[in-house]
Design a protein around this motif. Structure first.
Motif, PDB file in Angstrom:
ATOM      1  N   ASN A   9       2.893  31.628  52.673  1.00 53.31           N
ATOM      2  CA  ASN A   9       2.926  32.300  53.968  1.00 53.31           C
ATOM      3  C   ASN A   9       2.150  33.808  53.407  1.00 53.31           C
ATOM      4  O   ASN A   9       2.713  34.642  52.990  1.00 53.31           O
ATOM      5  CB  ASN A   9       4.265  32.882  54.420  1.00 53.31           C
ATOM      6  N   LYS A  11       1.057  35.868  55.647  1.00 46.38           N
ATOM      7  CA  LYS A  11       1.521  36.987  56.753  1.00 46.38           C
ATOM      8  C   LYS A  11       0.157  37.745  57.476  1.00 46.38           C
ATOM      9  O   LYS A  11      -0.722  37.084  57.302  1.00 46.38           O
ATOM     10  CB  LYS A  11       2.554  38.015  55.930  1.00 46.38           C
ATOM     11  N   HIS A  98      10.632  33.259  61.313  1.00 47.66           N
ATOM     12  CA  HIS A  98      10.725  34.164  60.221  1.00 47.66           C
ATOM     13  C   HIS A  98      11.350  35.225  60.374  1.00 47.66           C
ATOM     14  O   HIS A  98      11.432  35.759  61.524  1.00 47.66           O
ATOM     15  CB  HIS A  98       9.268  34.564  59.828  1.00 47.66           C
ATOM     16  N   GLU A 170      15.720  31.659  53.568  1.00 45.00           N
ATOM     17  CA  GLU A 170      15.203  32.839  53.024  1.00 45.00           C
ATOM     18  C   GLU A 170      16.156  34.041  53.285  1.00 45.00           C
ATOM     19  O   GLU A 170      16.344  34.623  54.353  1.00 45.00           O
ATOM     20  CB  GLU A 170      13.879  33.197  54.016  1.00 45.00           C
ATOM     21  N   ALA A 174      15.896  39.158  50.090  1.00 44.26           N
ATOM     22  CA  ALA A 174      15.051  38.706  48.951  1.00 44.26           C
ATOM     23  C   ALA A 174      13.627  38.618  49.239  1.00 44.26           C
ATOM     24  O   ALA A 174      12.685  38.403  48.433  1.00 44.26           O
ATOM     25  CB  ALA A 174      15.458  37.250  48.456  1.00 44.26           C
ATOM     26  N   ILE A 175      13.344  38.777  50.661  1.00 48.28           N
ATOM     27  CA  ILE A 175      11.871  38.640  51.071  1.00 48.28           C
ATOM     28  C   ILE A 175      11.147  40.140  50.751  1.00 48.28           C
ATOM     29  O   ILE A 175      11.527  41.288  51.255  1.00 48.28           O
ATOM     30  CB  ILE A 175      11.796  38.450  52.425  1.00 48.28           C
ATOM     31  N   GLY A 176      10.174  40.048  49.918  1.00 45.15           N
ATOM     32  CA  GLY A 176       9.080  41.096  49.531  1.00 45.15           C
ATOM     33  C   GLY A 176       9.795  42.077  48.688  1.00 45.15           C
ATOM     34  O   GLY A 176       9.032  43.138  48.795  1.00 45.15           O
ATOM     35  N   GLY A 215      11.700  33.861  49.290  1.00 46.16           N
ATOM     36  CA  GLY A 215      12.161  35.167  48.991  1.00 46.16           C
ATOM     37  C   GLY A 215      11.923  35.253  47.578  1.00 46.16           C
ATOM     38  O   GLY A 215      12.510  35.181  46.522  1.00 46.16           O
ATOM     39  N   SER A 216      10.704  36.281  47.382  1.00 44.51           N
ATOM     40  CA  SER A 216      10.161  36.504  45.869  1.00 44.51           C
ATOM     41  C   SER A 216      10.308  35.279  44.921  1.00 44.51           C
ATOM     42  O   SER A 216      10.553  35.530  43.852  1.00 44.51           O
ATOM     43  CB  SER A 216      11.170  37.633  45.453  1.00 44.51           C
ATOM     44  N   VAL A 217       9.796  34.246  45.544  1.00 45.94           N
ATOM     45  CA  VAL A 217       9.360  33.054  44.655  1.00 45.94           C
ATOM     46  C   VAL A 217       8.185  33.706  43.763  1.00 45.94           C
ATOM     47  O   VAL A 217       7.260  34.105  44.491  1.00 45.94           O
ATOM     48  CB  VAL A 217       9.124  31.570  45.154  1.00 45.94           C
ATOM     49  N   LEU A 235       8.967  28.670  50.264  1.00 42.93           N
ATOM     50  CA  LEU A 235       8.224  29.213  51.065  1.00 42.93           C
ATOM     51  C   LEU A 235       7.842  30.615  50.521  1.00 42.93           C
ATOM     52  O   LEU A 235       8.658  31.361  50.097  1.00 42.93           O
ATOM     53  CB  LEU A 235       8.953  29.286  52.640  1.00 42.93           C
ATOM     54  N   VAL A 236       6.519  30.786  50.183  1.00 40.03           N
ATOM     55  CA  VAL A 236       5.960  31.823  49.190  1.00 40.03           C
ATOM     56  C   VAL A 236       5.317  32.741  49.898  1.00 40.03           C
ATOM     57  O   VAL A 236       4.264  32.538  50.532  1.00 40.03           O
ATOM     58  CB  VAL A 236       5.235  31.180  47.919  1.00 40.03           C
ATOM     59  N   GLY A 237       5.804  34.192  49.603  1.00 33.81           N
ATOM     60  CA  GLY A 237       4.996  35.256  50.488  1.00 33.81           C
ATOM     61  C   GLY A 237       4.012  35.781  49.581  1.00 33.81           C
ATOM     62  O   GLY A 237       2.823  35.239  49.332  1.00 33.81           O
ATOM     63  N   GLY A 238       4.241  36.999  49.248  1.00 34.67           N
ATOM     64  CA  GLY A 238       3.460  38.047  48.225  1.00 34.67           C
ATOM     65  C   GLY A 238       2.784  37.054  47.360  1.00 34.67           C
ATOM     66  O   GLY A 238       1.376  37.190  47.117  1.00 34.67           O
TER      67      GLY A 238
HETATM   68  P1  PGA Z   1       8.045  37.042  49.792  1.00 28.22           P
HETATM   69  O1  PGA Z   1       8.001  36.565  51.203  1.00 28.22           O
HETATM   70  O2  PGA Z   1       7.715  35.667  48.791  1.00 28.22           O
HETATM   71  O3  PGA Z   1       6.955  37.892  49.407  1.00 28.22           O
HETATM   72  O4  PGA Z   1       9.263  37.310  49.367  1.00 28.22           O
HETATM   73  C1  PGA Z   1       8.481  35.064  51.537  1.00 28.22           C
HETATM   74  C2  PGA Z   1       8.625  34.887  52.902  1.00 28.22           C
HETATM   75  O5  PGA Z   1       8.606  35.873  53.713  1.00 28.22           O
HETATM   76  O6  PGA Z   1       8.434  33.864  53.232  1.00 28.22           O
END
Ligand code: PGA
Length: 254
Positions: A9, A11, A98, A170, A174-176, A215-217, A235-238
């Motif tokens: 993701n 973003k 999300h 998520e 834990a997100i970001g 969440g911070s994977v 589902l991977v953000g950063g």
């Molecule tokens: P993150 O985000 O991996 O940066 O924590 C995950 C997400 O928001 O889907």
């Protein structure tokens, strides 16, 4: 066997040129190093979809996803993007619900139900997100909240429709944040979600629905999280913004 999925993701990050560079790097690394059969999905900003679609070409390994969609098909909704637009561009996935959409744009479970319907009607796979904020977990009410989110946004669907949905758990805390749920916390919640699906749709349907963790994977925690019985990918953000790191996460599927 459930499909394993690793979705990035992006973003609201990257210029178009940077997005193209990242895609090129990923295509090269995935081609050279990824031996598992996981589906790889890049959820990129709307304006980049056609260019990246062209860049991926017939690449069978990587698919595109949008990060949001309108619940409406067409009409006077300035600034919105509809699912028929995405499906006409052959975008196969769309993230719905999300936590940033819930938090900053006031999206409700009822609205997400409509978006899920719109996505399924147009033949896209919704990646439906659920997860609790920190205060809810601290009160021990996380299972109740996630149950409500899943029930209110998905349980109106008949079995053949929910079978086409991907769920992403998520936890908002834990997100970001760099704070990942432990493998035990992830597995416990994924098992709760699977039992909930089974209670409404039967074990067979529940066993076929991929439930991703988000969440911070990172490269260094993905293996442990993905080894949990009910965790079917991430589902991977950063970490999806760096080609090397994202590739290592895909490889962690095993
Ligand atoms: P993150 O985000 O991996 O940066 O924590 C995950 C997400 O928001 O889907």
């Amino acid at each position: 066997m459930r499909t394993k999925i690793v979705a990035g993701n992006w973003k609201m990050n990257k210029t178009l040129a940077e997005a193209q560079t990242l895609t090129t790097e990923l295509m090269t690394l995935v081609e050279a190093e990824v031996t598992n059969a996981a589906a790889i999905v890049l959820c990129v900003p709307f304006p980049y979809l056609p260019t990246l679609q062209q860049q991926l070409g017939t690449n069978a390994r990587m698919k595109l996803g949008a990060q949001n969609c309108s619940e409406h098909e067409w009409g006077a909704y300035t600034g919105e993007v509809s699912v028929p637009m995405l499906s006409a561009m052959h975008v196969p996935y769309v993230i719905i619900g999300h936590s940033e959409r819930r938090q900053y744009f006031g999206e409700t479970n009822a609205l997400m139900a409509k978006k899920v319907d719109a996505a399924l009607k147009a033949g896209l796979t919704p990646i439906f997100c659920c997860g609790e904020p920190l205060d809810v977990r601290e009160k021990g009410e996380h299972e109740t909240l996630v149950r409500e989110q899943v029930e209110q946004s998905l349980f109106h669907l008949p079995a053949d429709a929910i079978a086409k949905v991907v769920i992403a758990y998520e936890p908002v805390w834990a997100i970001g944040t760099g704070k990942t749920a432990t493998a035990r916390q992830a597995q416990d919640m994924h098992a709760v979600i699977r039992r909930l699906l089974a209670s409404r749709y039967g074990q067979n349907v529940a066993d076929g629905i991929p439930v991703l963790y988000g969440g911070s994977v990172k490269a260094d925690n993905a293996k442990e999280l993905f080894s949990c019985e009910d965790v079917d990918g991430g589902l991977v953000g950063g970490a999806s913004l760096k080609a090397r790191e994202f590739t290592e996460i895909i490889k962690a599927i095993g």
